[in-house]
Scaffold this motif. Structure first.
Motif, PDB file in Angstrom:
ATOM      1  N   GLU A 112      78.428  63.300  43.695  1.00  0.00           N
ATOM      2  CA  GLU A 112      79.423  63.860  44.584  1.00  0.00           C
ATOM      3  C   GLU A 112      80.355  62.813  45.172  1.00  0.00           C
ATOM      4  N   LYS A 113      81.634  63.099  45.092  1.00  0.00           N
ATOM      5  CA  LYS A 113      82.620  62.277  45.782  1.00  0.00           C
ATOM      6  C   LYS A 113      82.656  62.709  47.240  1.00  0.00           C
ATOM      7  N   ARG A 114      82.877  61.757  48.150  1.00  0.00           N
ATOM      8  CA  ARG A 114      82.805  62.079  49.573  1.00  0.00           C
ATOM      9  C   ARG A 114      83.915  61.349  50.344  1.00  0.00           C
ATOM     10  N   ILE A 115      84.256  61.917  51.502  1.00  0.00           N
ATOM     11  CA  ILE A 115      85.168  61.252  52.447  1.00  0.00           C
ATOM     12  C   ILE A 115      84.434  61.135  53.779  1.00  0.00           C
ATOM     13  N   PRO A 116      84.364  59.943  54.353  1.00  0.00           N
ATOM     14  CA  PRO A 116      83.659  59.782  55.636  1.00  0.00           C
ATOM     15  C   PRO A 116      84.583  59.986  56.839  1.00  0.00           C
ATOM     16  N   THR A 117      84.001  60.431  57.947  1.00  0.00           N
ATOM     17  CA  THR A 117      84.698  60.405  59.248  1.00  0.00           C
ATOM     18  C   THR A 117      83.841  59.579  60.197  1.00  0.00           C
ATOM     19  N   THR A 122      95.651  61.844  59.282  1.00  0.00           N
ATOM     20  CA  THR A 122      96.975  61.398  59.735  1.00  0.00           C
ATOM     21  C   THR A 122      97.499  60.349  58.764  1.00  0.00           C
ATOM     22  N   SER A 123      98.706  59.884  59.009  1.00  0.00           N
ATOM     23  CA  SER A 123      99.275  58.835  58.144  1.00  0.00           C
ATOM     24  C   SER A 123      98.537  57.516  58.315  1.00  0.00           C
ATOM     25  N   LYS A 124      97.686  57.403  59.376  1.00  0.00           N
ATOM     26  CA  LYS A 124      96.933  56.162  59.600  1.00  0.00           C
ATOM     27  C   LYS A 124      95.503  56.232  59.050  1.00  0.00           C
ATOM     28  N   THR A 125      95.112  57.397  58.552  1.00  0.00           N
ATOM     29  CA  THR A 125      93.727  57.552  58.086  1.00  0.00           C
ATOM     30  C   THR A 125      93.404  56.582  56.953  1.00  0.00           C
ATOM     31  N   LYS A 184      90.726  71.517  50.753  1.00  0.00           N
ATOM     32  CA  LYS A 184      91.289  71.973  52.027  1.00  0.00           C
ATOM     33  C   LYS A 184      91.563  70.766  52.915  1.00  0.00           C
ATOM     34  N   CYS A 185      92.772  70.241  52.816  1.00  0.00           N
ATOM     35  CA  CYS A 185      93.172  69.063  53.584  1.00  0.00           C
ATOM     36  C   CYS A 185      94.465  69.373  54.333  1.00  0.00           C
ATOM     37  N   VAL A 186      94.515  68.967  55.603  1.00  0.00           N
ATOM     38  CA  VAL A 186      95.681  69.233  56.439  1.00  0.00           C
ATOM     39  C   VAL A 186      96.145  67.923  57.068  1.00  0.00           C
ATOM     40  N   GLN A 187      97.415  67.562  56.828  1.00  0.00           N
ATOM     41  CA  GLN A 187      97.945  66.356  57.465  1.00  0.00           C
ATOM     42  C   GLN A 187      98.505  66.714  58.842  1.00  0.00           C
ATOM     43  N   VAL A 188      98.137  65.902  59.843  1.00  0.00           N
ATOM     44  CA  VAL A 188      98.672  66.076  61.199  1.00  0.00           C
ATOM     45  C   VAL A 188     100.084  65.516  61.189  1.00  0.00           C
ATOM     46  N   ALA A 189     101.054  66.358  61.531  1.00  0.00           N
ATOM     47  CA  ALA A 189     102.458  65.975  61.390  1.00  0.00           C
ATOM     48  C   ALA A 189     102.820  64.770  62.259  1.00  0.00           C
ATOM     49  N   ASP A 207      99.889  63.265  68.324  1.00  0.00           N
ATOM     50  CA  ASP A 207      99.207  64.499  68.729  1.00  0.00           C
ATOM     51  C   ASP A 207      97.727  64.492  68.331  1.00  0.00           C
ATOM     52  N   PHE A 208      97.311  63.494  67.559  1.00  0.00           N
ATOM     53  CA  PHE A 208      95.910  63.369  67.133  1.00  0.00           C
ATOM     54  C   PHE A 208      95.221  62.405  68.092  1.00  0.00           C
ATOM     55  N   ARG A 209      94.711  62.941  69.200  1.00  0.00           N
ATOM     56  CA  ARG A 209      94.206  62.079  70.277  1.00  0.00           C
ATOM     57  C   ARG A 209      92.686  61.945  70.202  1.00  0.00           C
ATOM     58  N   SER A 210      92.219  61.562  69.042  1.00  0.00           N
ATOM     59  CA  SER A 210      90.789  61.366  68.803  1.00  0.00           C
ATOM     60  C   SER A 210      90.553  59.959  68.283  1.00  0.00           C
ATOM     61  N   PRO A 211      89.443  59.328  68.666  1.00  0.00           N
ATOM     62  CA  PRO A 211      89.148  57.988  68.149  1.00  0.00           C
ATOM     63  C   PRO A 211      88.658  58.004  66.700  1.00  0.00           C
ATOM     64  N   LEU A 212      88.468  59.179  66.128  1.00  0.00           N
ATOM     65  CA  LEU A 212      87.981  59.268  64.753  1.00  0.00           C
ATOM     66  C   LEU A 212      89.095  58.944  63.766  1.00  0.00           C
ATOM     67  N   ASN A 213      88.704  58.427  62.608  1.00  0.00           N
ATOM     68  CA  ASN A 213      89.692  58.148  61.563  1.00  0.00           C
ATOM     69  C   ASN A 213      90.284  59.438  61.006  1.00  0.00           C
ATOM     70  N   ALA A 214      89.483  60.526  61.050  1.00  0.00           N
ATOM     71  CA  ALA A 214      89.885  61.843  60.576  1.00  0.00           C
ATOM     72  C   ALA A 214      88.850  62.828  61.113  1.00  0.00           C
ATOM     73  N   VAL A 215      89.091  64.116  60.957  1.00  0.00           N
ATOM     74  CA  VAL A 215      88.168  65.126  61.470  1.00  0.00           C
ATOM     75  C   VAL A 215      87.908  66.164  60.393  1.00  0.00           C
ATOM     76  N   VAL A 216      86.642  66.566  60.268  1.00  0.00           N
ATOM     77  CA  VAL A 216      86.284  67.657  59.367  1.00  0.00           C
ATOM     78  C   VAL A 216      85.858  68.857  60.192  1.00  0.00           C
ATOM     79  N   ALA A 217      86.558  69.980  60.028  1.00  0.00           N
ATOM     80  CA  ALA A 217      86.154  71.238  60.658  1.00  0.00           C
ATOM     81  C   ALA A 217      85.168  71.920  59.718  1.00  0.00           C
TER      82      ALA A 217
END
Length: 839
Positions: free
Chosen positions: A463-468, A652-655, A678-683, A687-697
């Motif tokens: 399995e390929k994976r993406i970490p948060t 985000t563009s910084k992920t 299912k991937c969504v870029q934060v425009a 507005d992405f005020r989380s210390p995480l590199n990205a978020v998985v819902a």
């Protein structure tokens, strides 16, 4: 006193990246492998990986490039960035090495791929070179010992193989023995490791005293050295490091190189299950991804398993094979209990006698009477079709007609080690197999499917994976306050003052059930992720109204001779009970009574004999208030299948700049337009005020909530937020009752949101929960409110200008919740579900 918490974050590493590289530069005056090419070709045939494993081990042992394992580890640590990321320092890496001061290492060869040929090749060449005088092969059981003795004797007696050794070989015909004989020069001694113990009478200790530097040790199923009960593992390891022997050469071989979920630190060669499947040296694997819920899960699962077994019988008839199904339990007690129930089930379903069932079913554990019959299962005349076994017992058992494996409890299938071992029991391909690659079915409970999928994929490295994970330098990191508790049990007693009023309605509410039910089970192939549907039918056991009434009336007769007994017998005689049963069928539109309905009728009588009830409750006494930073939130990851089946990845563009290199290829693939993930870029990054590199819902409700957090009109009122993990970050102790059983648990809220002077804590549920809240969620709410009440009191006492606010939320309240944040009224917000949970 506030105590700091240790960072629990840990990364994920591919096993292949942890394999220690052996230098290909070899001084041919010390070791010339060309002299053994013909011998190895004859020994291994088309199995190139066996040749590679043998030559890798011999370059390490004979090439003269390494003084010991510590030296090999040091050189790899300097060159391998993954090792440095995993272990941090060379000293920490060395602490994970089992035998650092010897030329010791492990070979990871998937079960079913012929480890015994690799061990024989290494042993024969080390003797032929004259580097060692004798070889000791240690294994964990007499079953494996017997198998290895037979194979080694066959190979040592093969004249064609022997003639291909160099003409000047020091030993060209090794003598294969066990420890009942002295281990003389030129011999290969095969024994289970119990023979090395000081109090056991065997030739090993006397034969090898002071001769360790001229002895090769081969540890078969080497994971036992680290995973056995501590005292056993310690004794095996103590023997290998005993200064009275001074062993120099130690090679371990295993198909499950795991200490729990951690990969061995000393592997020098790996041939994985994934490679073995792709190259068709072992069976493919499929496991249950989804199946319908049933009212009698245990008995009806046995029906599904039996139906699958019978289907395999039909399919394998043309191959002249009788399929074998193995049921794996977690311990001996469970094995005995499940075996009795399963045999009774088979008798009832097949109509066969107990003697016939006993002939078909083997029960295998350390003291089982059936153990002597295990060796004969491979015979063509064997009638055995079912084996019930304790997990991890059957290693070395070379039976190739296993086509179905049933983990009876999750604990028999809940680590990489166990997954690899369970898979290993069914991977061997039958001799002379023709046609498509055969497949073994793992008939797990579908509730475990996600966990199993992740573990299987990690074991197979599919399995390929993406970490948060938290970005340490992020300006949005913040601190939370938590409490450690000492739970104090408290028992409350309630007395019954008068007889229960039973069956006042004159009938029992029943759900609709049919005597025969069509079932569709969805299987997932481990190697491709492809899902297939299997349709079958199960039959429900049925009863007459009179039979059920008799059992109900018997409950009254079993009561003590007192006024209550007389009351029940007078009020509800047998004929009235039968009328109630019949009316219940009419009222609910049922024509038959199934087992689950029968249980409903019995439950309608309540706890007749109980004069008083005792309820255990827990008072959680705070012992320590401690801070925890969002930096400490553990890493999580989403797999390719996750992102196509319900989870959504927000980036985000910084992920990308914070993404580890080994994940970047799949990250680019996943976010590409039209990828299907299912991937969504934060425009707007701001507005992405989380210390995480990205978020998985994790599901649609979370996806909606995360989108609200990042809307510009909401983000400007939020200082920072973080999505929690299901465990190991911020946990709240709670207590609840499941049926009659008290349970303690730990609850991890989904989100923490920092606003001006407030920490908002949110648990997300579906709107359906409002109409019928779970008792467990009521208790989570009760204990969470009490928990944050204590924290707020502690903060006030210490004059801290901060307050915690906890809510259960469903999507129907999202608009109102965020409007309250925007308008400054969030401190007083109450959701519809909050109201229901407090009732």
């Amino acid at each position: 006193m506030i105590m700091p918490r240790r960072n629990q974050n840990s990364g994920r590493f591919h096993n292949t990246d942890l394999v220690l590289e052996i230098s290909s530069s070899v001084n041919r005056k010390k070791w010339d492998e060309n002299r053994y090419e013909a011998f190895i070709d004859e020994l291994c045939g088309v199995r190139e990986y066996q040749k590679d494993a043998i030559f890798c081990a011999l370059r390490y042992l004979l090439g003269g490039e390494y003084r010991n394992l510590r030296d090999l580890a040091k050189k790899n640590f300097e060159q391998n960035e993954v090792l440095r990321d995993k272990y941090g320092t060379q000293g920490n890496f060395e602490r994970h090495l089992q035998l650092p001061d010897q030329l010791a290492a492990s070979l990871d060869l998937a079960t079913g791929t012929g480890k015994s040929y690799v061990m024989y090749g290494i042993a024969a060449i080390m003797l032929a070179e004259g580097t060692v005088d004798r070889v000791l092969v240690l294994c964990p059981s007499t079953t494996i010992e017997t198998e290895l003795l037979e194979k080694f004797e066959l190979l040592a007696g093969n004249a064609d193989l022997r003639d291909l050794l160099p003409a000047n070989a020091v030993v060209n015909a090794p003598r294969v023995i066990n420890a009942s004989e002295s281990i003389v020069s030129g011999s290969i001694c095969i024994e289970n490791y119990h023979a090395i113990l000081a109090h056991v009478h065997s030739s090993i200790r006397d034969s090898l005293q002071g001769k360790g530097e001229r002895t090769l040790i081969l540890n078969d199923e080497a994971h036992h050295v680290t995973n056995e009960v501590a005292s056993k593992a310690k004794r095996w390891k103590e023997f290998l490091t005993d200064p009275s022997f001074v062993f120099r050469y130690v090679i371990g071989v295993s198909g499950t190189c795991y200490l729990g979920n951690e990969y061995f630190s000393d592997v020098i060669y790996r041939y994985s299950l994934r490679q073995a499947m792709e190259e068709k040296f072992v069976k493919k694997v499929q496991y249950v991804a989804e199946m319908p819920r049933t009212r009698q899960p245990e008995e009806e699962k046995w029906q599904l398993v039996m139906n699958r077994h019978e289907e395999l019988q039909r399919k394998l008839k043309s191959h002249k094979l009788r399929p074998l199904t193995i049921v794996i339990t977690k311990d001996i007690r469970g094995c005995k209990d499940v075996a009795e129930k399963f045999k009774a089930f088979l008798q009832e379903q097949t109509g066969k006698s107990r003697e016939q069932i006993d002939e078909q079913v083997l029960v295998i554990h350390s003291d089982a009477p059936d153990l002597p019959r295990l060796a004969g299962v491979n015979n063509a005349t064997s009638k055995v079709e079912w084996i019930l076994s304790v997990s991890m017992l059957n290693e070395g058992w070379d039976v190739k007609r296993v086509f179905q494996i049933v983990p009876h409890e999750k604990r028999a299938f809940d680590s990489k080690l166990l997954i690899a071992q369970v898979l290993g029991r069914g991977l061997r391909v039958p001799d002379g197999w023709k046609g498509p690659q055969p497949e073994v079915t793992i008939f797990n409970h579908d509730r475990w499917a996600d966990d199993i999928r992740h573990l299987v994929n990690e074991v197979l490295e599919f399995e390929k994976r993406i970490p948060t994970f938290p970005v340490t330098s992020s300006e949005y990191n913040f601190e939370l306050l938590n409490i450690e508790y000492d739970p104090k049990p408290r028992t409350e007693t309630y007395k019954m003052e008068e007889p229960y009023q039973l069956l006042k309605k004159g009938y029992v509410d029943l759900s609709t059930e049919l005597p025969q039910e069509e079932m569709t089970v969805e299987f997932e192939e481990a190697d491709t992720g492809v899902r297939t549907q299997w349709k079958t039918k199960i039959r429900h056991k049925t009863y007459t109204p009179h039979e059920v009434a008799e059992v109900m009336f018997q409950r009254f007769e079993d009561l003590p001779e007192d006024e209550d007994r007389k009351f029940y017998i007078k009020q509800l005689p047998l004929d009235k009970l039968e009328e109630i049963v019949k009316r219940s069928l009419i009222e609910t539109g049922n024509k038959v009574i199934t087992e689950s309905m029968r249980q409903k009728f019995l439950q309608s009588l309540g706890t007749l004999q109980r004069k008083e009830a005792q309820v255990v409750r827990y008072d959680f006494e705070p012992t320590n208030y401690y801070p925890i930073s969002t930096v400490e939130r553990p890493q999580e990851s989403a797999s390719a299948s996750d992102l196509k089946n319900g989870k959504t990845f927000f980036y985000t563009s910084k992920t990308k700049e914070n993404m580890p290199d080994e994940y970047k290829d799949f990250y680019e693939e996943a976010i590409a337009e039209g990828s299907g993930f299912k991937c969504v870029q934060v425009a707007n990054n701001y507005d992405f005020r989380s210390p995480l590199n990205a978020v998985v819902a994790d599901h649609d409700n979370e996806r909606r909530f995360v989108k609200e957090l990042m809307k510009a009109e909401n983000a400007e009122h939020i200082a920072a937020w973080i999505k929690s993990t299901p465990m190991s970050f911020y946990e709240i102790d709670y207590f609840w009752k499941k049926g009659e059983h008290p349970k303690r648990g730990k609850f991890s809220p989904d989100f923490f949101i920092k606003t001006d002077g407030l920490i908002l804590v949110v648990e997300i549920k579906d709107d359906d929960e409002i109409g019928d809240p779970l008792v467990e969620n009521k208790k989570k709410n009760e204990y969470a409110l009490a928990h944050f009440g204590r924290i707020n009191a502690y903060l006030r006492k210490n004059k801290k200008q901060q307050t915690y606010k906890f809510n259960f939320l469903t999507p129907s309240d999202f608009n109102g919740y965020f409007q309250s944040i925007r308008e400054g009224g969030i401190a007083d917000f109450t959701s519809e579900l909050d109201v229901e949970l407090k009732k």
